[in-house]
Each structure stands twice: as structure tokens, then as C-alpha cells.
Design an enzyme around this catalytic site. Structure first.
Site, PDB file in Angstrom:
ATOM      1  N   LYS A  12       0.821  -1.207   0.000  1.00 55.47           N
ATOM      2  CA  LYS A  12       0.000   0.000   0.000  1.00 55.47           C
ATOM      3  C   LYS A  12       0.864   1.270   0.000  1.00 55.47           C
ATOM      4  O   LYS A  12       2.068   1.212   0.265  1.00 55.47           O
ATOM      5  CB  LYS A  12      -0.934  -0.033   1.220  1.00 55.47           C
ATOM      6  CG  LYS A  12      -1.949  -1.190   1.186  1.00 55.47           C
ATOM      7  CD  LYS A  12      -2.897  -1.110   2.390  1.00 55.47           C
ATOM      8  CE  LYS A  12      -3.884  -2.263   2.399  1.00 55.47           C
ATOM      9  NZ  LYS A  12      -4.845  -2.156   3.535  1.00 55.47           N
ATOM     10  N   TYR A  52     -12.395  -2.466  -3.140  1.00 53.23           N
ATOM     11  CA  TYR A  52     -12.904  -2.496  -1.768  1.00 53.23           C
ATOM     12  C   TYR A  52     -14.435  -2.437  -1.707  1.00 53.23           C
ATOM     13  O   TYR A  52     -14.987  -1.997  -0.712  1.00 53.23           O
ATOM     14  CB  TYR A  52     -12.290  -1.342  -0.963  1.00 53.23           C
ATOM     15  CG  TYR A  52     -10.866  -1.627  -0.497  1.00 53.23           C
ATOM     16  CD1 TYR A  52     -10.579  -2.722   0.326  1.00 53.23           C
ATOM     17  CD2 TYR A  52      -9.808  -0.799  -0.864  1.00 53.23           C
ATOM     18  CE1 TYR A  52      -9.281  -2.980   0.758  1.00 53.23           C
ATOM     19  CE2 TYR A  52      -8.505  -1.061  -0.431  1.00 53.23           C
ATOM     20  CZ  TYR A  52      -8.256  -2.151   0.386  1.00 53.23           C
ATOM     21  OH  TYR A  52      -6.967  -2.409   0.819  1.00 53.23           O
ATOM     22  N   PHE A  60     -15.466   3.879   7.142  1.00 54.92           N
ATOM     23  CA  PHE A  60     -14.093   4.174   6.742  1.00 54.92           C
ATOM     24  C   PHE A  60     -13.874   4.102   5.233  1.00 54.92           C
ATOM     25  O   PHE A  60     -12.743   4.308   4.761  1.00 54.92           O
ATOM     26  CB  PHE A  60     -13.105   3.242   7.475  1.00 54.92           C
ATOM     27  CG  PHE A  60     -13.307   1.768   7.216  1.00 54.92           C
ATOM     28  CD1 PHE A  60     -12.789   1.148   6.082  1.00 54.92           C
ATOM     29  CD2 PHE A  60     -14.021   0.986   8.120  1.00 54.92           C
ATOM     30  CE1 PHE A  60     -12.959  -0.203   5.846  1.00 54.92           C
ATOM     31  CE2 PHE A  60     -14.203  -0.377   7.890  1.00 54.92           C
ATOM     32  CZ  PHE A  60     -13.672  -0.962   6.747  1.00 54.92           C
ATOM     33  N   ARG A  88      -1.819 -14.410   3.763  1.00 50.37           N
ATOM     34  CA  ARG A  88      -2.574 -13.773   4.855  1.00 50.37           C
ATOM     35  C   ARG A  88      -1.895 -14.024   6.201  1.00 50.37           C
ATOM     36  O   ARG A  88      -1.908 -13.169   7.085  1.00 50.37           O
ATOM     37  CB  ARG A  88      -4.024 -14.303   4.894  1.00 50.37           C
ATOM     38  CG  ARG A  88      -4.870 -13.893   3.705  1.00 50.37           C
ATOM     39  CD  ARG A  88      -5.492 -12.521   3.823  1.00 50.37           C
ATOM     40  NE  ARG A  88      -6.507 -12.425   4.849  1.00 50.37           N
ATOM     41  CZ  ARG A  88      -7.315 -11.372   4.997  1.00 50.37           C
ATOM     42  NH1 ARG A  88      -7.211 -10.324   4.163  1.00 50.37           N
ATOM     43  NH2 ARG A  88      -8.213 -11.336   5.942  1.00 50.37           N
ATOM     44  N   THR A  94      -5.563  -7.316  10.824  1.00 46.96           N
ATOM     45  CA  THR A  94      -5.807  -6.012  10.197  1.00 46.96           C
ATOM     46  C   THR A  94      -5.179  -4.859  10.973  1.00 46.96           C
ATOM     47  O   THR A  94      -4.579  -3.958  10.390  1.00 46.96           O
ATOM     48  CB  THR A  94      -7.332  -5.782  10.064  1.00 46.96           C
ATOM     49  OG1 THR A  94      -7.892  -6.897   9.373  1.00 46.96           O
ATOM     50  CG2 THR A  94      -7.631  -4.500   9.312  1.00 46.96           C
ATOM     51  N   ARG A 105       2.367  -6.798   9.353  1.00 50.54           N
ATOM     52  CA  ARG A 105       1.680  -5.716  10.068  1.00 50.54           C
ATOM     53  C   ARG A 105       2.142  -5.640  11.521  1.00 50.54           C
ATOM     54  O   ARG A 105       2.235  -4.548  12.104  1.00 50.54           O
ATOM     55  CB  ARG A 105       0.163  -5.914   9.978  1.00 50.54           C
ATOM     56  CG  ARG A 105      -0.385  -5.614   8.580  1.00 50.54           C
ATOM     57  CD  ARG A 105      -1.812  -6.096   8.463  1.00 50.54           C
ATOM     58  NE  ARG A 105      -2.461  -5.675   7.215  1.00 50.54           N
ATOM     59  CZ  ARG A 105      -3.618  -6.169   6.791  1.00 50.54           C
ATOM     60  NH1 ARG A 105      -4.260  -7.072   7.515  1.00 50.54           N
ATOM     61  NH2 ARG A 105      -4.146  -5.744   5.663  1.00 50.54           N
ATOM     62  N   ASN A 115      -2.081   0.024   7.079  1.00 44.81           N
ATOM     63  CA  ASN A 115      -1.547  -1.266   7.550  1.00 44.81           C
ATOM     64  C   ASN A 115      -0.701  -1.975   6.492  1.00 44.81           C
ATOM     65  O   ASN A 115      -0.588  -3.198   6.484  1.00 44.81           O
ATOM     66  CB  ASN A 115      -2.673  -2.149   8.082  1.00 44.81           C
ATOM     67  CG  ASN A 115      -3.728  -2.414   7.041  1.00 44.81           C
ATOM     68  OD1 ASN A 115      -3.577  -2.024   5.880  1.00 44.81           O
ATOM     69  ND2 ASN A 115      -4.783  -3.097   7.424  1.00 44.81           N
ATOM     70  N   HIS A 118      -2.131  -5.403   1.483  1.00 48.39           N
ATOM     71  CA  HIS A 118      -3.401  -6.105   1.255  1.00 48.39           C
ATOM     72  C   HIS A 118      -3.097  -7.499   0.736  1.00 48.39           C
ATOM     73  O   HIS A 118      -2.180  -7.673  -0.058  1.00 48.39           O
ATOM     74  CB  HIS A 118      -4.245  -5.368   0.196  1.00 48.39           C
ATOM     75  CG  HIS A 118      -5.335  -6.237  -0.363  1.00 48.39           C
ATOM     76  ND1 HIS A 118      -6.543  -6.415   0.269  1.00 48.39           N
ATOM     77  CD2 HIS A 118      -5.374  -7.035  -1.482  1.00 48.39           C
ATOM     78  CE1 HIS A 118      -7.282  -7.269  -0.443  1.00 48.39           C
ATOM     79  NE2 HIS A 118      -6.601  -7.660  -1.505  1.00 48.39           N
ATOM     80  N   GLU A 129     -10.246  -9.748  -7.739  1.00 53.61           N
ATOM     81  CA  GLU A 129      -9.290  -8.643  -7.648  1.00 53.61           C
ATOM     82  C   GLU A 129      -8.319  -8.642  -8.834  1.00 53.61           C
ATOM     83  O   GLU A 129      -7.968  -7.581  -9.358  1.00 53.61           O
ATOM     84  CB  GLU A 129      -8.534  -8.740  -6.313  1.00 53.61           C
ATOM     85  CG  GLU A 129      -9.466  -8.494  -5.124  1.00 53.61           C
ATOM     86  CD  GLU A 129      -8.884  -8.924  -3.773  1.00 53.61           C
ATOM     87  OE1 GLU A 129      -7.719  -9.359  -3.721  1.00 53.61           O
ATOM     88  OE2 GLU A 129      -9.620  -8.830  -2.769  1.00 53.61           O
TER      89      GLU A 129
HETATM   90  N1  UDP Z   1      -9.702  -0.401   7.325  1.00 49.54           N
HETATM   91  C1  UDP Z   1      -9.793   0.852   7.922  1.00 49.54           C
HETATM   92  N2  UDP Z   1     -10.502   0.964   9.087  1.00 49.54           N
HETATM   93  C2  UDP Z   1     -11.103  -0.092   9.686  1.00 49.54           C
HETATM   94  C3  UDP Z   1     -11.006  -1.359   9.079  1.00 49.54           C
HETATM   95  C4  UDP Z   1     -10.297  -1.476   7.901  1.00 49.54           C
HETATM   96  O1  UDP Z   1      -9.269   1.830   7.398  1.00 49.54           O
HETATM   97  O2  UDP Z   1     -11.717   0.076  10.750  1.00 49.54           O
HETATM   98  C5  UDP Z   1      -8.961  -0.530   6.060  1.00 49.54           C
HETATM   99  C6  UDP Z   1      -7.595  -1.226   6.232  1.00 49.54           C
HETATM  100  O3  UDP Z   1      -6.654  -0.605   5.354  1.00 49.54           O
HETATM  101  C7  UDP Z   1      -7.912  -2.657   5.822  1.00 49.54           C
HETATM  102  C8  UDP Z   1      -8.940  -2.425   4.699  1.00 49.54           C
HETATM  103  O4  UDP Z   1      -9.706  -1.328   5.153  1.00 49.54           O
HETATM  104  O5  UDP Z   1      -6.762  -3.351   5.397  1.00 49.54           O
HETATM  105  C9  UDP Z   1      -9.841  -3.603   4.423  1.00 49.54           C
HETATM  106  O6  UDP Z   1     -10.433  -4.012   5.641  1.00 49.54           O
HETATM  107  P1  UDP Z   1     -10.551  -5.558   6.025  1.00 49.54           P
HETATM  108  O7  UDP Z   1     -11.389  -5.651   7.240  1.00 49.54           O
HETATM  109  O8  UDP Z   1     -10.986  -6.314   4.802  1.00 49.54           O
HETATM  110  O9  UDP Z   1      -9.049  -5.936   6.440  1.00 49.54           O
HETATM  111  P2  UDP Z   1      -7.941  -6.839   5.762  1.00 49.54           P
HETATM  112  O10 UDP Z   1      -8.638  -7.918   4.971  1.00 49.54           O
HETATM  113  O11 UDP Z   1      -7.099  -5.926   4.903  1.00 49.54           O
HETATM  114  O12 UDP Z   1      -7.154  -7.374   6.922  1.00 49.54           O
HETATM  115 MG    MG Z   2     -10.294  -7.907   3.739  1.00 53.42          MG
END
Ligand code: UDP
Ligand code: MG
Length: 152
Positions: A12, A52, A60, A88, A94, A105, A115, A118, A129
Site C-alpha cells: 500500500k 474495496y 471508513f 494472509r 488487520t 503488520r 496497515n 493487502h 481482484e
Molecule cells: N480499514 C480501515 N478501518 C477499519 C477497518 C479497515 O481503514 O476500521 C482498512 C484497512 O486498510 C484494511 C482495509 O480497510 O486493510 C480492508 O479491511 P478488512 O477488514 O478487509 O481488512 P484486511 O482484509 O485488509 O485485513
Molecule cells: Mg479484507
């Protein structure tokens, strides 16, 4: 039994801005995941929103799209045995404040939004994707160490 999968990864904008792209990419490489696509791009708003889309109704969403489009990123396609889960697991939870030490992370971030990386959450998400970010052909090649890295 091996299950070869493809997964879509984004280093990112915060990873690029902080000079961590090499460090993060090295973690995927040394694990044994094969790079089959990689590009340095500035994401369009349309691509970010499509990517997204599952979060479109979340509070958010606006800041997430701004963040992803704010500065260049590295888009990657990795292939390997159970690549989705493997990536993952390397990435971690996250929220960087709660992610386990040893994960990307957990080691490099203290934020839930910025974070660093992705990774697709399922083979189905990876396919969706990849259609957004890599409509072009991916490169098929055989790493010389493949037989030494994979296998039960
Ligand atoms: N995100 C955020 N605020 C939140 C949760 C998620 O800004 O409270 C952002 C963060 O960059 C995250 C992305 O949205 O990686 C996608 O969220 P997801 O819950 O799918 O997390 P991931 O799969 O990336 O762990
Ligand atoms: Mg996700």
C-alpha cells in the site's frame, strides 16, 4: 496434496512512502511464493472503489479509497501452494497494534487503516481482484528452487 493458488497483494502507499517495499516483498519471496505479476502504479479511484466494494457501506470507506489512491503502490500477484492462506498468515491481523510479532503488520505498523499490505482473503476474492488490477497476462515461469521449497 498441493493446492496451487494465486493471490493478489498490494504494497500500500504507506509501504512505498516508508521505503518498506523491498523489505515486505522479501518476506513473500523467501517464504517461497512465486512472483508472477508486479507493477508500480497510482491507483485510480474507480479501481480502488471496485477493489474495496465489500466495504462500500462502512464509515471508513471514503478514507480508505483516499488512502489507496493518494500515492503510488506496488500491485503483486503471487503463486504457490495455498498462496492465499500463506500470504494472509505472513501479513497478520488487520490492526497493526494487535497483529502478532513476526507478521508484516505486527512488525512494521501501528495502525488499522495504514496497515502496509493487502492480501486476498480467498481464491474467489483473488480472481475478482486480479480481474481489476491485472487484466493483462501473467508470466508463467519455473523457479529453479521450486522442488526444494514446496511439497509435504
Ligand atoms: N480499514 C480501515 N478501518 C477499519 C477497518 C479497515 O481503514 O476500521 C482498512 C484497512 O486498510 C484494511 C482495509 O480497510 O486493510 C480492508 O479491511 P478488512 O477488514 O478487509 O481488512 P484486511 O482484509 O485488509 O485485513
Ligand atoms: Mg479484507
Amino acid at each position: 496434496m498441493s493446492s496451487i493458488q494465486r493471490t493478489f497483494i498490494i504494497l500500500k502507499p504507506d509501504a512505498v512512502q516508508r521505503g518498506l517495499t523491498g523489505e515486505i516483498l522479501a518476506r513473500f519471496e523467501r517464504k517461497g511464493l512465486k512472483i508472477i505479476g508486479m507493477k508500480f502504479i497510482k491507483a485510480t479511484e474507480a479501481a480502488a472503489k471496485q477493489h474495496y466494494q465489500e466495504h462500500a457501506a462502512k464509515p471508513f470507506f471514503g478514507s480508505l479509497v483516499s488512502f489507496i489512491t493518494s500515492s503510488p503502490l506496488v500491485a503483486l500477484v503471487l503463486e504457490g501452494d495455498e498462496a492465499v492462506t500463506v500470504a494472509r498468515t505472513l501479513i497478520g491481523a488487520t490492526d497493526g497494534r494487535k497483529a502478532a510479532p513476526g507478521t508484516i503488520r505486527g512488525d512494521f505498523g501501528c495502525s488499522k487503516s495504514n496497515n502496509l499490505v493487502h492480501g486476498s482473503d480467498s481464491p474467489e476474492s483473488a480472481a475478482r481482484e486480479l480481474a481489476i488490477w491485472f487484466p493483462d497476462a501473467l508470466i508463467d515461469w519455473t523457479p529453479c528452487a521450486q522442488t526444494w521449497v514446496a511439497g509435504d
